[in-house]
Design an enzyme around this catalytic site. Sequence first.
Site, PDB file in Angstrom:
ATOM      1  N   CYS A  49     -31.720 -59.637  -2.632  1.00 46.80           N
ATOM      2  CA  CYS A  49     -32.854 -59.002  -1.932  1.00 46.80           C
ATOM      3  C   CYS A  49     -33.306 -57.698  -2.552  1.00 46.80           C
ATOM      4  O   CYS A  49     -34.421 -57.586  -3.045  1.00 46.80           O
ATOM      5  CB  CYS A  49     -32.468 -58.765  -0.478  1.00 46.80           C
ATOM      6  SG  CYS A  49     -32.253 -60.287   0.433  1.00 46.80           S
TER       7      CYS A  49
HETATM    8  N1  LIG Z   1     -28.714 -63.952   1.053  1.00 51.01           N
HETATM    9  C1  LIG Z   1     -29.194 -62.927   1.725  1.00 51.01           C
HETATM   10  O1  LIG Z   1     -28.496 -61.977   2.031  1.00 51.01           O
HETATM   11  C2  LIG Z   1     -30.643 -62.916   2.178  1.00 51.01           C
HETATM   12  C3  LIG Z   1     -31.007 -61.951   3.130  1.00 51.01           C
HETATM   13  C4  LIG Z   1     -32.316 -61.925   3.571  1.00 51.01           C
HETATM   14  C5  LIG Z   1     -33.250 -62.797   3.035  1.00 51.01           C
HETATM   15  N2  LIG Z   1     -32.877 -63.715   2.093  1.00 51.01           N
HETATM   16  C6  LIG Z   1     -33.914 -64.621   1.596  1.00 51.01           C
HETATM   17  O2  LIG Z   1     -33.714 -65.897   2.174  1.00 51.01           O
HETATM   18  C7  LIG Z   1     -34.067 -66.919   1.242  1.00 51.01           C
HETATM   19  C8  LIG Z   1     -32.875 -67.835   1.017  1.00 51.01           C
HETATM   20  O3  LIG Z   1     -31.826 -67.055   0.466  1.00 51.01           O
HETATM   21  P1  LIG Z   1     -30.327 -67.570   0.412  1.00 51.01           P
HETATM   22  O4  LIG Z   1     -29.508 -66.373   0.062  1.00 51.01           O
HETATM   23  O5  LIG Z   1     -29.991 -68.358   1.623  1.00 51.01           O
HETATM   24  O6  LIG Z   1     -30.400 -68.544  -0.862  1.00 51.01           O
HETATM   25  P2  LIG Z   1     -29.310 -69.630  -1.301  1.00 51.01           P
HETATM   26  O7  LIG Z   1     -29.540 -69.841  -2.745  1.00 51.01           O
HETATM   27  O8  LIG Z   1     -27.970 -69.227  -0.781  1.00 51.01           O
HETATM   28  O9  LIG Z   1     -29.758 -70.918  -0.498  1.00 51.01           O
HETATM   29  C9  LIG Z   1     -30.939 -71.596  -0.726  1.00 51.01           C
HETATM   30  C10 LIG Z   1     -30.668 -73.089  -0.563  1.00 51.01           C
HETATM   31  O10 LIG Z   1     -31.882 -73.784  -0.726  1.00 51.01           O
HETATM   32  C11 LIG Z   1     -31.635 -74.985  -1.426  1.00 51.01           C
HETATM   33  N3  LIG Z   1     -32.906 -75.433  -1.990  1.00 51.01           N
HETATM   34  C12 LIG Z   1     -33.534 -75.028  -3.117  1.00 51.01           C
HETATM   35  N4  LIG Z   1     -34.703 -75.655  -3.241  1.00 51.01           N
HETATM   36  C13 LIG Z   1     -34.821 -76.472  -2.178  1.00 51.01           C
HETATM   37  C14 LIG Z   1     -35.823 -77.383  -1.757  1.00 51.01           C
HETATM   38  N5  LIG Z   1     -36.961 -77.530  -2.435  1.00 51.01           N
HETATM   39  N6  LIG Z   1     -35.592 -78.081  -0.634  1.00 51.01           N
HETATM   40  C15 LIG Z   1     -34.444 -77.930   0.072  1.00 51.01           C
HETATM   41  N7  LIG Z   1     -33.482 -77.075  -0.282  1.00 51.01           N
HETATM   42  C16 LIG Z   1     -33.666 -76.352  -1.384  1.00 51.01           C
HETATM   43  C17 LIG Z   1     -30.574 -74.606  -2.421  1.00 51.01           C
HETATM   44  O11 LIG Z   1     -29.845 -75.749  -2.867  1.00 51.01           O
HETATM   45  C18 LIG Z   1     -29.697 -73.654  -1.603  1.00 51.01           C
HETATM   46  O12 LIG Z   1     -28.660 -74.328  -0.925  1.00 51.01           O
HETATM   47  C19 LIG Z   1     -34.528 -66.191  -0.019  1.00 51.01           C
HETATM   48  O13 LIG Z   1     -35.919 -66.028   0.035  1.00 51.01           O
HETATM   49  C20 LIG Z   1     -33.862 -64.841   0.100  1.00 51.01           C
HETATM   50  O14 LIG Z   1     -34.582 -63.832  -0.564  1.00 51.01           O
HETATM   51  C21 LIG Z   1     -31.576 -63.803   1.671  1.00 51.01           C
END
Ligand SMILES: NC(=O)c1ccc[n+]([C@@H]2O[C@H](COP(=O)([O-])OP(=O)(O)OC[C@H]3O[C@@H](n4cnc5c(N)ncnc54)[C@H](O)[C@@H]3O)[C@@H](O)[C@H]2O)c1
Length: 440
Positions: A281
Site C-alpha cells: 500500500c
Molecule cells: N494487503 C494489505 O494490507 C492491503 C491493505 C489495504 C488495501 N489493499 C488492497 O487490496 C487489494 C488486494 O490486496 P491483497 O493484499 O489482498 O492482494 P493479494 O495479492 O494478497 O490477493 C489478491 C488475490 O487476487 C487473486 N487474483 C488476481 N487476479 C484475479 C482475478 N482476475 N480474478 C480473481 N482473483 C484474482 C490473486 O490470486 C490473489 O489471491 C489491492 O488493491 C491492495 O492494494 C491491501
Amino acid sequence: MGCQIEAATVADVLAEKIRSRRARVGIVGLGYVGLPLAVEFAKAGFSVTGIDVSEEKARRVNAGDSYVGDIPSATLGPLVDAGKLRATADFDAVKELDTINICVPTPLRKTKDPDMSFIVSACQEIARRFHPGMLIILESTTYPGTTEEVVRPMLTQPGVEVGRDFFLCFSPERVDPGNPKFQTANIPKVVGGCTPVCTEMGRLFYSQALERVVPVSSTQVAEMVKLLENTFRMINIGLVNEMALMCGRMGINVWEVIDAAATKPFGFMPFYPGPGLGGHCIPIDPFYLSWKTKQAGIEARFIELAGYINGQMPHFVVDKVQNALNDAGKPVKGSRIHVMGVAYKRDIEDLRESPALDVILLLRQRGALVTYSDPYVPTVRLDGFELAACPEEAASIADCVVIVTDHTAFDYGALVDRSRLIVDTRNALKGIVSDRIVRL
Ligand SMILES: NC(=O)c1ccc[n+]([C@@H]2O[C@H](COP(=O)([O-])OP(=O)(O)OC[C@H]3O[C@@H](n4cnc5c(N)ncnc54)[C@H](O)[C@@H]3O)[C@@H](O)[C@H]2O)c1
C-alpha cells in the site's frame, strides 16, 4: 412512474436478502484482503463463495488450510465444514451470487503507472455472468474515478441501469495485516456508491458483518479517502526519514527526539524512520493519485518528494553499514553481513516491496556475503539467486548484523551478546547502551 416502482422492487428484493442473510456473497480475490472479508461474512451467517484465479488457493481454502497470517486455520476450517464458505477458480459461480466484492491486486507498472489489468479481467469475467439485482463493490485500492470510468461501463449492459437494476460501490480496504487490535470486523468501513441507492445498499451489506460503516456521497470520495490515508502516512514517513538523515549528520538520536515530541498531547502524531517503505500500500497507492492528478495538470509534489526520500533509505542504511565496518577496520567487500528480518514489517510474512530486498541487493553489489534470519520467511528469491533463512545464531559469525525488520520473536538480548557490530534501523535495541550498536 412505472420505472420507479420497478426500481424499488429490485432494490427491495436485494435489501431483504441481505437483511435476512440469505444473500449469496461472493469475494473475488482471496488474498490478504479477500480471505478475511470472506471469513467475516461467513461468520455473520452468509453463504460465501470465494473466487480466485489460483486453483491452489481455492484448494487450500476448501481444505480449511489458511495461508493468511491473520486467519487461523482453526477459524477457517469450521466455516468450511459448516458449508458457510467455499472457494473456486471457476467464475461460473457468479451466476448464483447476489453480491460481489472485488479484492484483486492493483500493482504499479515499472513506469509507476497503475496496472488495472487484474480489475479489468475480474470485471470481464463478472460481466459475462452478470444478472440484474446484484450488488458489486470494488475494494482494490485505485485512483479516483476507477469505479465510474472503468468498472461501471464494463458492467452496464443495454437496458440495465446502475442504481435501479444493479448496485455499484467502492469501499476502500484498510486491513493492517499482523495488527492484533484492529482487524476486518472492527475497522470502520467507508463506502460510496454510484447513486444514493447504491450507497445505501453498500451500507446495509457491510453493516451485517462489520462493526461500523461510514457512507460517503460518491465512489470518487471513497476512492480518495484511501489515497488520503496512505498518502498522509507515506509523506509523514518521508518527513521522519529526512529527520533521521539530518539527525544522523548532526549526531542526534532521532528516536529520542520523536519519543520526546510525542509527549505533546495535541497537534503531533509520531511516525518512525526505517530502512524504507514496504508492503502493498504505502509505497504504491500515492502514485495512483499522482498519476491521476498529472492528467489533470497538477503535480503531486509532496508525493514525489516523499517517494524520493523514502527510496533513498535502503542506500542510507547500506552506507551506515559500510561506515560502521570501515570504523571497525573492515571493508564491506568480503564481509559477512547478517540481516535480521526481511518481511516488510514486524510479525508478518509478506515480502512485497520489502526494503530488506533492496538492502540485500545493495550489500551484495558492494561485495558483501549476505545471510538472513526471519521466522516468517523461509527463502528469499532475488535477481537470479536464492537465500535460505539461517538460525539467529548465524549472527555470531557475521562481521555486522543489520536489523531491518523488528520481529517480536527475535531474541534481542542474545543478539547483542553474540554480535560484533549491529546496525539497528528500527530502534529494536532501544535502551541498550553499547558502542557496538549503530542506530539509524
Ligand atoms: N494487503 C494489505 O494490507 C492491503 C491493505 C489495504 C488495501 N489493499 C488492497 O487490496 C487489494 C488486494 O490486496 P491483497 O493484499 O489482498 O492482494 P493479494 O495479492 O494478497 O490477493 C489478491 C488475490 O487476487 C487473486 N487474483 C488476481 N487476479 C484475479 C482475478 N482476475 N480474478 C480473481 N482473483 C484474482 C490473486 O490470486 C490473489 O489471491 C489491492 O488493491 C491492495 O492494494 C491491501
